[in-house]
Write a protein that holds these residues in place. Structure first.
Motif, mmCIF file in Angstrom:
data_model
loop_
_atom_site.group_PDB
_atom_site.id
_atom_site.type_symbol
_atom_site.label_atom_id
_atom_site.label_comp_id
_atom_site.label_asym_id
_atom_site.label_seq_id
_atom_site.Cartn_x
_atom_site.Cartn_y
_atom_site.Cartn_z
ATOM 1 N N LEU A 83 0.807 -1.221 0.000
ATOM 2 C CA LEU A 83 0.000 0.000 0.000
ATOM 3 C C LEU A 83 0.840 1.270 0.000
ATOM 4 C CD1 LEU A 83 -2.750 -1.141 2.502
ATOM 5 C CD2 LEU A 83 -3.058 -0.687 0.064
ATOM 6 N N ARG A 84 2.142 1.123 -0.114
ATOM 7 C CA ARG A 84 3.008 2.302 -0.108
ATOM 8 C C ARG A 84 2.627 3.231 -1.253
ATOM 9 N NH1 ARG A 84 9.438 1.462 -0.396
ATOM 10 N NH2 ARG A 84 9.027 0.610 1.693
ATOM 11 N N GLY A 85 2.307 4.479 -0.923
ATOM 12 C CA GLY A 85 1.961 5.469 -1.940
ATOM 13 C C GLY A 85 0.526 5.402 -2.423
ATOM 14 N N ALA A 86 -0.259 4.451 -1.924
ATOM 15 C CA ALA A 86 -1.644 4.342 -2.371
ATOM 16 C C ALA A 86 -2.490 5.462 -1.786
ATOM 17 C CB ALA A 86 -2.227 2.986 -1.954
ATOM 18 N N ALA A 88 -5.414 7.405 0.164
ATOM 19 C CA ALA A 88 -6.027 7.144 1.471
ATOM 20 C C ALA A 88 -7.519 6.886 1.301
ATOM 21 C CB ALA A 88 -5.792 8.317 2.409
ATOM 22 N N ALA A 89 -7.835 5.865 0.557
ATOM 23 C CA ALA A 89 -9.216 5.447 0.297
ATOM 24 C C ALA A 89 -9.133 4.027 -0.232
ATOM 25 C CB ALA A 89 -9.876 6.369 -0.723
ATOM 26 N N TRP A 90 -10.275 3.422 -0.481
ATOM 27 C CA TRP A 90 -10.255 2.057 -1.011
ATOM 28 C C TRP A 90 -9.728 2.089 -2.435
ATOM 29 C CZ3 TRP A 90 -12.634 -2.200 1.703
ATOM 30 C CH2 TRP A 90 -12.495 -3.432 1.032
ATOM 31 N N THR A 91 -8.689 1.345 -2.697
ATOM 32 C CA THR A 91 -8.115 1.260 -4.034
ATOM 33 C C THR A 91 -8.113 -0.195 -4.496
ATOM 34 O OG1 THR A 91 -5.832 0.882 -3.296
ATOM 35 C CG2 THR A 91 -6.576 3.172 -3.411
ATOM 36 N N ALA A 92 -7.661 -0.381 -5.730
ATOM 37 C CA ALA A 92 -7.564 -1.739 -6.255
ATOM 38 C C ALA A 92 -6.637 -2.593 -5.401
ATOM 39 C CB ALA A 92 -7.069 -1.704 -7.701
ATOM 40 N N ARG A 93 -5.649 -1.959 -4.808
ATOM 41 C CA ARG A 93 -4.711 -2.709 -3.974
ATOM 42 C C ARG A 93 -5.376 -3.220 -2.691
ATOM 43 N NH1 ARG A 93 0.836 0.809 -4.151
ATOM 44 N NH2 ARG A 93 -0.394 2.441 -5.147
ATOM 45 N N HIS A 94 -6.308 -2.451 -2.148
ATOM 46 C CA HIS A 94 -7.051 -2.931 -0.984
ATOM 47 C C HIS A 94 -7.880 -4.154 -1.342
ATOM 48 C CE1 HIS A 94 -6.145 1.228 0.271
ATOM 49 N NE2 HIS A 94 -6.178 0.734 1.503
#
Length: 234
Positions: A83-86, A88-94
């Motif tokens: 999640l580094r640099g993602a 601060a919300a739900w993203t594809a990585r979450h």
């Protein structure tokens, strides 16, 4: 329901994290009652158990809690790096991380359901898998940043509920979410204990389904365009 979740992502995230809190209660009940007094979600419990076990003559486990602790830290580190640099919300990585947690729990449920969990090596393997999964979940939930809902511990939530109550500072508080998190982790533990009467794999299977459901709902209801842009720019 999906439209309401899309229109109000903050409430959607709160609901999803509360589901994961319930799921954690299930997993910790399975670990403590079915895997020789091991917490795979609540690391405070493992640290306390290890501290008491080191006193000797306590009949408390050492290897299992230590495996869970190391696994949890490894899973949390992996989740934090992913999640580094993602945004601060739900993203594809979450979505990927929560999905991976659900798959890992499901994979742990398979040998637990088919093999004899009295074998120490199998217990340790399941403990390690669940520890890694719960550490990754905790890191992803921390990044979603729903206040007072970490999904794995409720000590700070209990403190806030009591401290900000009318008997404490009386400053007002989001008591519904705090009470919900506390109640749901307890309800999850109760559910996990009851499912152990069926089979040790039953609780893990339910937890896996809940986690995969959270990953799916989070993915289809998050504000996708902005999140994808943030994700692509990293």
């Amino acid at each position: 329901m999906l439209d309401r979740m899309r229109r109000n992502p903050s409430n959607a995230h709160l609901s999803l994290m509360l589901v994961l809190t319930f799921s954690t209660g299930i997993i910790d009940a399975v670990g403590y009652l079915g895997l020789d007094r091991v917490f795979t979600g609540n690391m405070t419990g493992n640290v306390v158990i290890l501290g008491m076990a080191l006193a000797g003559d306590t009949d408390l486990p050492v290897v299992g809690p230590l495996i869970a602790l190391v696994g949890f830290m490894g899973g949390a580190a992996a989740g934090g790096r992913a999640l580094r640099g993602a945004a601060a919300a739900w993203t594809a990585r979450h979505t990927v991380l929560f999905g991976a947690v659900g798959v890992a729990i499901a994979l742990a449920a398979v040998p637990a359901s088919l093999l004899d969990t009295e074998h120490v090596a199998l217990q340790y393997a399941i403990t390690a898998t669940l520890g890694i999964a719960m550490g990754c979940q905790a890191a992803a939930a921390r990044h979603v940043a729903v206040k007072d809902v970490t999904t794995v511990v409720v000590t700070s939530t209990i403190t806030g509920l009591a401290s900000d109550s009318t008997l404490g500072s009386g400053g007002g508080q989001p008591w519904k979410r705090r009470a919900g998190a506390i109640g749901l982790i307890g309800a999850g533990a109760l559910t996990g204990a009851l499912l152990l009467e069926v089979h040790i794999g039953a609780g893990m299977a339910l937890s896996a389904l809940l986690t995969l459901g959270v990953a799916w709902l989070g993915h289809i209801t998050h504000p996708g365009r902005l999140d994808r842009l943030a994700y692509d720019q990293v």
